[in-house]
Scaffold this motif. Structure first.
Motif, PDB file in Angstrom:
ATOM      1  N   GLN A  25       0.834  -1.204   0.000  1.00  0.00           N
ATOM      2  CA  GLN A  25       0.000   0.000   0.000  1.00  0.00           C
ATOM      3  C   GLN A  25       0.867   1.251   0.000  1.00  0.00           C
ATOM      4  O   GLN A  25       0.644   2.180  -0.780  1.00  0.00           O
ATOM      5  CB  GLN A  25      -0.907  -0.006   1.240  1.00  0.00           C
ATOM      6  CG  GLN A  25      -1.708   1.269   1.472  1.00  0.00           C
ATOM      7  CD  GLN A  25      -3.060   1.271   0.791  1.00  0.00           C
ATOM      8  OE1 GLN A  25      -3.617   0.198   0.524  1.00  0.00           O
ATOM      9  NE2 GLN A  25      -3.601   2.430   0.512  1.00  0.00           N
ATOM     10  N   SER A  38      -6.023   6.572  -1.924  1.00  0.00           N
ATOM     11  CA  SER A  38      -5.719   5.510  -0.959  1.00  0.00           C
ATOM     12  C   SER A  38      -6.792   4.429  -0.965  1.00  0.00           C
ATOM     13  O   SER A  38      -6.488   3.235  -0.863  1.00  0.00           O
ATOM     14  CB  SER A  38      -5.588   6.108   0.449  1.00  0.00           C
ATOM     15  OG  SER A  38      -4.493   6.974   0.531  1.00  0.00           O
ATOM     16  N   SER A  42      -6.299   0.431  -1.636  1.00  0.00           N
ATOM     17  CA  SER A  42      -6.645  -0.524  -0.581  1.00  0.00           C
ATOM     18  C   SER A  42      -7.593  -1.605  -1.069  1.00  0.00           C
ATOM     19  O   SER A  42      -7.646  -2.698  -0.497  1.00  0.00           O
ATOM     20  CB  SER A  42      -7.260   0.205   0.617  1.00  0.00           C
ATOM     21  OG  SER A  42      -8.528   0.748   0.288  1.00  0.00           O
TER      22      SER A  42
END
Length: 385
Positions: A25, A38, A42
Motif C-alpha cells: 500500500q 488511498s 486498498s
C-alpha cells in the motif's frame, strides 16, 4: 504426528500476504500508483483478503469431503502464479487482477484447511495447537515486509515480488507433501451450505460479531506505514519496519491466548481481546511519534493476532457435528470476509493523506472492532453460559 501436522499445516502464506499488504500500500501510494487514491489502492488488498476468507464457504465443504491435498495444490498454484503476475504488472487493473483476485483466490483455497484440520487432530490443547498453526502467518508477516524493503531498492519491485513468490512456493510445498486428513470423507456427499447453521441464533450472532470486528481490525494493519510517514513524520526506512513490529507481536498473540483459551474458554478470551483491540484503535489517535507507534504496534499486533486465531476454537463449540466443522466455519468466515472487504476502503475515503489527517479512520476502526466485541459479549452471556 499431531505436532508435525500442527507445524506444517500453517496458514502462513494466506495470512502473511494479506498482513504484508501494508508495505505494498505504501509503495503503490508513493511510486507505482501515485495518481490513485488511498481507497482505490486498498481495494487490491481488501479484495484479496475478502476472497481469502469468503472462499472458505467453498473450501469448507470440499475439506469435509476429504479433498485436503487438492485444496492445497490448487491454492499453491494460484498464490504463486498471482505473485508472479503481480511482478509483471504496472497498471492498476493488472495489480488488482493479479494480487487482489488471483492471490486472493489461492489464499481462499489454503486458509480454511490449514485451520480446520488442526481442530480434527486435537481434542485437548486445541487452543495452543491452533495458535501455533496461526503463528505461521505472523512469522511470514514479519519477514515479508523486511524482504520487500531490503530488496526493492536493489533489485526492483518485479524481482522482489518474484523472490516472495519463490519463498511461497517452497514453504507451501512442504505442507502439500505432509498434509493428511484425519476424518474419513462421508459416504454420501453433503450440500455446500448447511441451512441449520442459519437457524442457529448463537452461530448467526457470532458471525455478525465477526463481520463487525474484522471490518475494523485490518485498518491499522493496512495504514500504519502511511500513517507513520504522513502524520507522525517517521522516516521512510523506519516506517516500513513498524508493520514487521506489529506482525511480530501477533506471533505471541496467536499462541498465548490459545493457552488462555484452553484454561478459561475461547469465547471469554476472544471477547476480551476484541474489546481491547477496539480500545487501542481509539488510543491510536493520540500517537504522533515513533516511540508511541512502536508501543502501539506491539500491543495492537498481539491483540489482532489473538482476534484472528481464536474464532475457530469458538466455532468448533457451536458446530453440532464435527463432520460439519468445515462447512460451518466457512459460512461464518464469509461474514468476516465482508467486514474485511468494506473496512479499509471506507477508511481510505475518509482520510487525507496529503494533510496527514487520519483521526476519522481511527475512530472508524475502533468503533467497528468495539461493536464486534459487544456482540461477542452478548453471545457469551446469553448462549454460552
Amino acid at each position: 504426528l499431531h505436532l508435525i501436522h500442527t507445524l506444517s499445516l500453517h496458514d502462513a502464506l494466506p495470512i502473511c500476504i494479506v498482513n504484508t499488504f501494508g508495505v505494498y500500500q505504501a509503495f503503490y501510494q508513493t511510486s507505482l500508483l501515485q495518481s490513485r487514491k488511498s481507497s482505490d489502492i486498498s481495494w487490491i488488498g481488501t479484495f484479496g483478503a475478502f476472497l481469502l476468507v469468503s472462499l472458505s464457504i467453498v473450501s469448507g465443504p470440499i475439506f469435509d469431503r476429504g479433498h485436503v491435498r487438492g485444496l492445497l495444490v490448487a491454492g499453491t498454484f494460484f498464490t504463486v502464479f498471482g505473485l508472479m503476475m503481480t511482478s509483471l504488472s504496472t497498471e492498476y487493473y493488472q495489480l488488482f487482477l493479479a494480487q487482489g483476485v488471483c492471490v486472493g483466490l489461492g489464499g481462499g483455497l489454503l486458509f480454511l484447511p490449514s485451520v480446520a484440520i488442526v481442530s480434527t487432530y486435537f481434542s485437548t490443547k486445541r487452543g495452543i495447537a491452533i495458535g501455533i498453526t496461526a503463528a505461521g502467518g505472523s512469522i511470514g508477516s514479519v519477514l515479508y515486509p523486511i524482504i520487500f524493503r531490503k530488496l526493492q531498492p536493489q533489485i526492483g519491485f518485479a524481482w522482489t515480488t518474484r523472490v516472495i513468490a519463490f519463498i511461497a512456493l517452497g514453504t507451501l510445498s512442504i505442507s502439500v507433501a505432509i498434509i493428511k486428513s484425519r476424518i474419513p470423507p462421508p459416504k454420501k456427499a453433503r450440500a455446500m451450505l448447511d441451512i441449520n447453521a442459519l437457524k442457529s441464533m448463537p452461530f448467526m450472532l457470532f458471525s455478525f460479531g465477526m463481520f463487525l470486528g474484522f471490518a475494523g481490525l485490518y485498518i491499522p494493519i493496512f495504514y500504519i506505514i502511511v500513517y507513520a510517514q504522513r502524520h507522525a513524520n517517521v522516516e521512510s526506512d523506519m516506517s516500513f519496519y513498524l508493520l514487521s513490529v506489529l506482525n511480530g507481536a501477533s506471533v505471541f498473540g496467536r499462541i498465548l491466548p490459545g493457552i488462555i483459551a484452553d484454561k478459561f474458554g475461547a469465547m471469554n478470551a476472544l471477547t476480551v481481546v476484541t474489546v481491547l483491540a477496539g480500545v487501542f484503535a481509539y488510543a491510536w489517535i493520540a500517537i504522533d511519534n515513533l516511540a508511541g507507534l512502536i508501543v502501539f504496534g506491539i500491543i495492537y499486533g498481539f491483540l489482532s493476532g489473538a482476534v484472528v486465531s481464536l474464532p475457530p476454537q469458538v466455532l468448533v463449540r457451536l458446530v453440532p457435528d464435527m463432520r460439519l466443522v468445515g462447512t460451518w466455519m466457512g459460512m461464518s468466515l464469509c461474514f468476516a470476509a465482508l467486514g474485511i472487504l468494506i473496512g479499509s476502503p471506507i477508511a481510505g475515503t475518509i482520510i487525507d493523506v496529503v494533510e496527514g489527517q487520519f483521526s476519522h479512520m481511527l475512530i472508524l476502526s475502533g468503533s467497528f472492532t468495539m461493536a464486534g466485541g459487544i456482540v461477542f459479549i452478548v453471545v457469551r452471556v446469553v448462549y454460552l453460559k
